[in-house]
Design an enzyme around this catalytic site. Structure first.
Site, mmCIF file in Angstrom:
data_model
loop_
_atom_site.group_PDB
_atom_site.id
_atom_site.type_symbol
_atom_site.label_atom_id
_atom_site.label_comp_id
_atom_site.label_asym_id
_atom_site.label_seq_id
_atom_site.Cartn_x
_atom_site.Cartn_y
_atom_site.Cartn_z
ATOM 1 C CG ASN A 109 -1.837 1.194 1.273
ATOM 2 O OD1 ASN A 109 -2.525 1.482 0.301
ATOM 3 N ND2 ASN A 109 -1.860 1.907 2.396
ATOM 4 C CG HIS A 111 -0.666 6.474 4.654
ATOM 5 N ND1 HIS A 111 -2.045 6.480 4.708
ATOM 6 C CD2 HIS A 111 -0.247 7.368 5.585
ATOM 7 C CE1 HIS A 111 -2.443 7.330 5.637
ATOM 8 N NE2 HIS A 111 -1.367 7.883 6.184
#
EC number: 2.1.2.2
Length: 208
Positions: A109, A111
């Site tokens: 991911n 962020h």
């Protein structure tokens, strides 16, 4: 040897996915995106994918009778693509537990802040940059990490910083952070697919 298979999960414009596609086109990332899954029916990322001949499907929650049914559908969509790597590129959903368990260590991911600051539930998109500004932080940046059951809790792969400038608003800070995202997200994918990442506890080692 066949290229390793990448599934990308998106919710919005898909500029981080585009950065990965550009890296693949340039021969820098040894993989191919085989499917794009969106949590939003009108995400521009779907158009980006289809323009590049990549299968793209939308599975928003409103298509389903329950969150559980939606989670099952997204999990099946991932399974069908047989990915070596799953990239969350601006994906606003929570990855189902069964998906995390099956693909542990293969989900990455991005962020838009420096984890462990300004992360967790409710911290996404402009909410992050507004929180950074409200707190008065002098530095922000972006983090690429492996995905665990918790929100933004997985081992950190890469981070890079940007200054928070006097007079910044959320848009200005977001644009500066996005430049960092576009650099470190494709790099993390490249390192993973080249088998150069080693996880020991919470630490991720990068091999030369």
């Amino acid at each position: 040897m066949p290229l390793k298979r990448i599934v990308v999960m998106v919710s919005g414009g898909g500029s981080n996915m585009q950065a990965v596609m550009d890296g693949i086109s340039a021969g820098e990332i040894p993989g191919q995106i085989v499917r794009v899954i969106s949590s939003a029916a009108k995400a521009y990322a779907l158009e980006r994918a289809r323009a590049n001949g990549i299968e793209a499907i939308a599975l928003p929650k409103r298509y389903f009778d329950s969150d559980a049914a939606c989670d099952q559908a997204r999990h099946r969509a991932i399974d069908e693509a047989k990915p070596d790597l799953i990239l969350l590129a601006g994906y606003l959903g929570i990855v189902p537990r069964q998906t995390v368990e099956k693909y542990r260590g293969r989900i990455i991911n991005i962020h838009p802040a420096l984890i462990p600051s300004f992360c967790g539930k409710g911290m996404y998109g402009h909410h992050v940059h507004e929180a950074v500004l409200a707190y008065g932080a002098k530095v922000s940046g972006a983090t690429v990490h492996f995905v665990e059951e918790g929100v933004d809790t997985g081992p950190i792969i890469l981070q890079d910083t940007v200054p928070v400038l006097q007079g910044d608003d959320a848009d200005a800070l977001a644009a500066r952070v996005l430049q960092v995202e576009h650099r470190i997200f494709p790099l993390a994918a490249k390192l993973f697919l080249e088998d150069k990442l080693r996880v020991q506890g919470r630490r991720v080692w990068i091999e030369e």
